[in-house]
Motif scaffolding. Structure first.
Motif, PDB file in Angstrom:
ATOM      1  N   ARG A  43       4.714  12.965  27.457  1.00  0.00           N
ATOM      2  CA  ARG A  43       5.201  14.299  27.797  1.00  0.00           C
ATOM      3  C   ARG A  43       6.477  14.602  27.029  1.00  0.00           C
ATOM      4  O   ARG A  43       7.350  13.747  26.899  1.00  0.00           O
ATOM      5  CB  ARG A  43       5.468  14.401  29.298  1.00  0.00           C
ATOM      6  CG  ARG A  43       4.229  14.297  30.181  1.00  0.00           C
ATOM      7  CD  ARG A  43       4.629  14.204  31.647  1.00  0.00           C
ATOM      8  NE  ARG A  43       3.502  14.290  32.546  1.00  0.00           N
ATOM      9  CZ  ARG A  43       2.728  13.265  32.874  1.00  0.00           C
ATOM     10  NH1 ARG A  43       2.962  12.072  32.341  1.00  0.00           N
ATOM     11  NH2 ARG A  43       1.735  13.427  33.724  1.00  0.00           N
ATOM     12  N   ILE A 184       1.727  17.744  26.443  1.00  0.00           N
ATOM     13  CA  ILE A 184       1.138  16.507  26.951  1.00  0.00           C
ATOM     14  C   ILE A 184       0.173  15.981  25.907  1.00  0.00           C
ATOM     15  O   ILE A 184      -0.847  16.599  25.621  1.00  0.00           O
ATOM     16  CB  ILE A 184       0.394  16.730  28.283  1.00  0.00           C
ATOM     17  CG1 ILE A 184       1.321  17.335  29.338  1.00  0.00           C
ATOM     18  CG2 ILE A 184      -0.188  15.406  28.785  1.00  0.00           C
ATOM     19  CD1 ILE A 184       0.631  17.675  30.637  1.00  0.00           C
ATOM     20  N   ALA A 188      -4.985  14.296  29.726  1.00  0.00           N
ATOM     21  CA  ALA A 188      -4.501  14.673  31.051  1.00  0.00           C
ATOM     22  C   ALA A 188      -5.689  15.019  31.942  1.00  0.00           C
ATOM     23  O   ALA A 188      -6.654  15.635  31.494  1.00  0.00           O
ATOM     24  CB  ALA A 188      -3.567  15.866  30.945  1.00  0.00           C
ATOM     25  N   THR A 189      -5.626  14.619  33.206  1.00  0.00           N
ATOM     26  CA  THR A 189      -6.666  14.975  34.160  1.00  0.00           C
ATOM     27  C   THR A 189      -6.347  16.330  34.783  1.00  0.00           C
ATOM     28  O   THR A 189      -5.242  16.866  34.621  1.00  0.00           O
ATOM     29  CB  THR A 189      -6.767  13.926  35.276  1.00  0.00           C
ATOM     30  OG1 THR A 189      -5.548  13.968  36.049  1.00  0.00           O
ATOM     31  CG2 THR A 189      -6.965  12.528  34.705  1.00  0.00           C
ATOM     32  N   ASP A 191      -5.840  16.828  37.868  1.00  0.00           N
ATOM     33  CA  ASP A 191      -4.744  16.580  38.810  1.00  0.00           C
ATOM     34  C   ASP A 191      -3.407  16.536  38.096  1.00  0.00           C
ATOM     35  O   ASP A 191      -2.397  17.035  38.605  1.00  0.00           O
ATOM     36  CB  ASP A 191      -4.977  15.268  39.568  1.00  0.00           C
ATOM     37  CG  ASP A 191      -6.091  15.378  40.600  1.00  0.00           C
ATOM     38  OD1 ASP A 191      -6.437  16.525  40.985  1.00  0.00           O
ATOM     39  OD2 ASP A 191      -6.612  14.333  41.029  1.00  0.00           O
ATOM     40  N   ASP A 192      -3.379  15.921  36.897  1.00  0.00           N
ATOM     41  CA  ASP A 192      -2.148  15.893  36.100  1.00  0.00           C
ATOM     42  C   ASP A 192      -1.687  17.315  35.793  1.00  0.00           C
ATOM     43  O   ASP A 192      -0.509  17.660  35.963  1.00  0.00           O
ATOM     44  CB  ASP A 192      -2.369  15.162  34.769  1.00  0.00           C
ATOM     45  CG  ASP A 192      -2.594  13.666  34.918  1.00  0.00           C
ATOM     46  OD1 ASP A 192      -2.030  13.065  35.853  1.00  0.00           O
ATOM     47  OD2 ASP A 192      -3.339  13.103  34.091  1.00  0.00           O
ATOM     48  N   ARG A 195      -0.457  19.226  38.847  1.00  0.00           N
ATOM     49  CA  ARG A 195       0.878  18.747  39.226  1.00  0.00           C
ATOM     50  C   ARG A 195       1.952  19.348  38.310  1.00  0.00           C
ATOM     51  O   ARG A 195       3.000  19.812  38.780  1.00  0.00           O
ATOM     52  CB  ARG A 195       0.909  17.225  39.178  1.00  0.00           C
ATOM     53  CG  ARG A 195       2.206  16.591  39.654  1.00  0.00           C
ATOM     54  CD  ARG A 195       2.018  15.120  39.965  1.00  0.00           C
ATOM     55  NE  ARG A 195       1.329  14.401  38.905  1.00  0.00           N
ATOM     56  CZ  ARG A 195       0.090  13.929  38.994  1.00  0.00           C
ATOM     57  NH1 ARG A 195      -0.602  14.101  40.112  1.00  0.00           N
ATOM     58  NH2 ARG A 195      -0.471  13.276  37.987  1.00  0.00           N
ATOM     59  N   GLU A 196       1.681  19.353  37.011  1.00  0.00           N
ATOM     60  CA  GLU A 196       2.653  19.912  36.072  1.00  0.00           C
ATOM     61  C   GLU A 196       2.776  21.424  36.248  1.00  0.00           C
ATOM     62  O   GLU A 196       3.881  21.989  36.133  1.00  0.00           O
ATOM     63  CB  GLU A 196       2.252  19.585  34.643  1.00  0.00           C
ATOM     64  CG  GLU A 196       2.232  18.092  34.306  1.00  0.00           C
ATOM     65  CD  GLU A 196       3.592  17.426  34.417  1.00  0.00           C
ATOM     66  OE1 GLU A 196       4.608  18.156  34.532  1.00  0.00           O
ATOM     67  OE2 GLU A 196       3.643  16.179  34.373  1.00  0.00           O
TER      68      GLU A 196
END
Length: 204
Positions: A43, A184, A188-189, A191-192, A195-196
């Motif tokens: 990141r 990123i 990245a998923t 969920d990732d 969240r971000e």
């Protein structure tokens, strides 16, 4: 049957386990060097100057990249793909598809953008088919354009690698016009990304 991220990732890992010279007596897989295993996400916060280019949306409308990213003030989630990619792009696009689902009724508050790095092949019609394949809603749009416009955009976001086969998985998020981008590098998923995105909403 829809291909899942797990099965795509498994195929990617299997392909990456073979050395480039392992094709005794056969033709090499032209997508082999398209496989980049990046187990950890990297990141970084980066300021990018948007290029003054015109792109073509999957609905066939010519649009300004700057206007598409800035006019409505929504957070932007940006990826770079091409429709004939067999490794990285399906994973990225399936991730955005899942993110749409996870956002639920909030999905219209964010603008997801996928820009082709193979504009000579990726016509608006092809992008429409690709978008439909991944269930893209109105908040997720796909773009093509001239080769020059595509390269200028890739260079502006530091994803240009000279050949579409050499591209890496990169996702970029921005809270609002004038803000820095969260870059990123890696797979990245959903969920990732969710969240971000929440962090961007909260101004963290």
């Amino acid at each position: 049957m829809k291909t899942t991220i797990k099965s795509l990732a498994a195929s990617l890992a299997l392909a990456a386990s073979f050395a480039p010279g392992a094709y005794a007596g056969g033709a090499p897989d032209m997508h082999m060097h398209d496989h980049h295993m990046m187990p950890e996400l990297m990141r970084s916060n980066v300021d990018y100057a948007l290029p003054k280019v015109s792109l073509m949306r999957e609905d066939g409308k010519a649009v300004s990249l700057i206007n598409e990213m800035n006019d409505d003030g929504r957070p932007v989630i940006l990826t770079f793909i091409y429709t004939t990619c067999t490794s990285i792009c399906p994973i990225i696009s399936q991730t955005l598809s899942q993110l749409q689902s996870e956002l639920g009724s909030e999905r219209d508050k964010v603008h997801m953008m996928s820009i082709s790095i193979d504009p000579e092949q990726d016509t608006p019609a092809r992008l429409r088919q690709y978008a439909k394949k991944y269930g893209a809603g109105p908040e997720w749009q796909h773009y093509t354009g001239s080769v020059a416009a595509s390269i200028a955009t890739q260079r502006a976001f530091d994803v240009y690698r000279g050949d579409k086969m050499n591209h890496n998985p990169v996702t970029l998020l921005r809270a609002a016009p004038g803000k820095s981008w969260l870059r990123i590098d890696g797979f990245a998923t959903a969920d990732d990304l969710l969240r971000e995105y929440r962090k961007l909403e909260e101004g963290e």
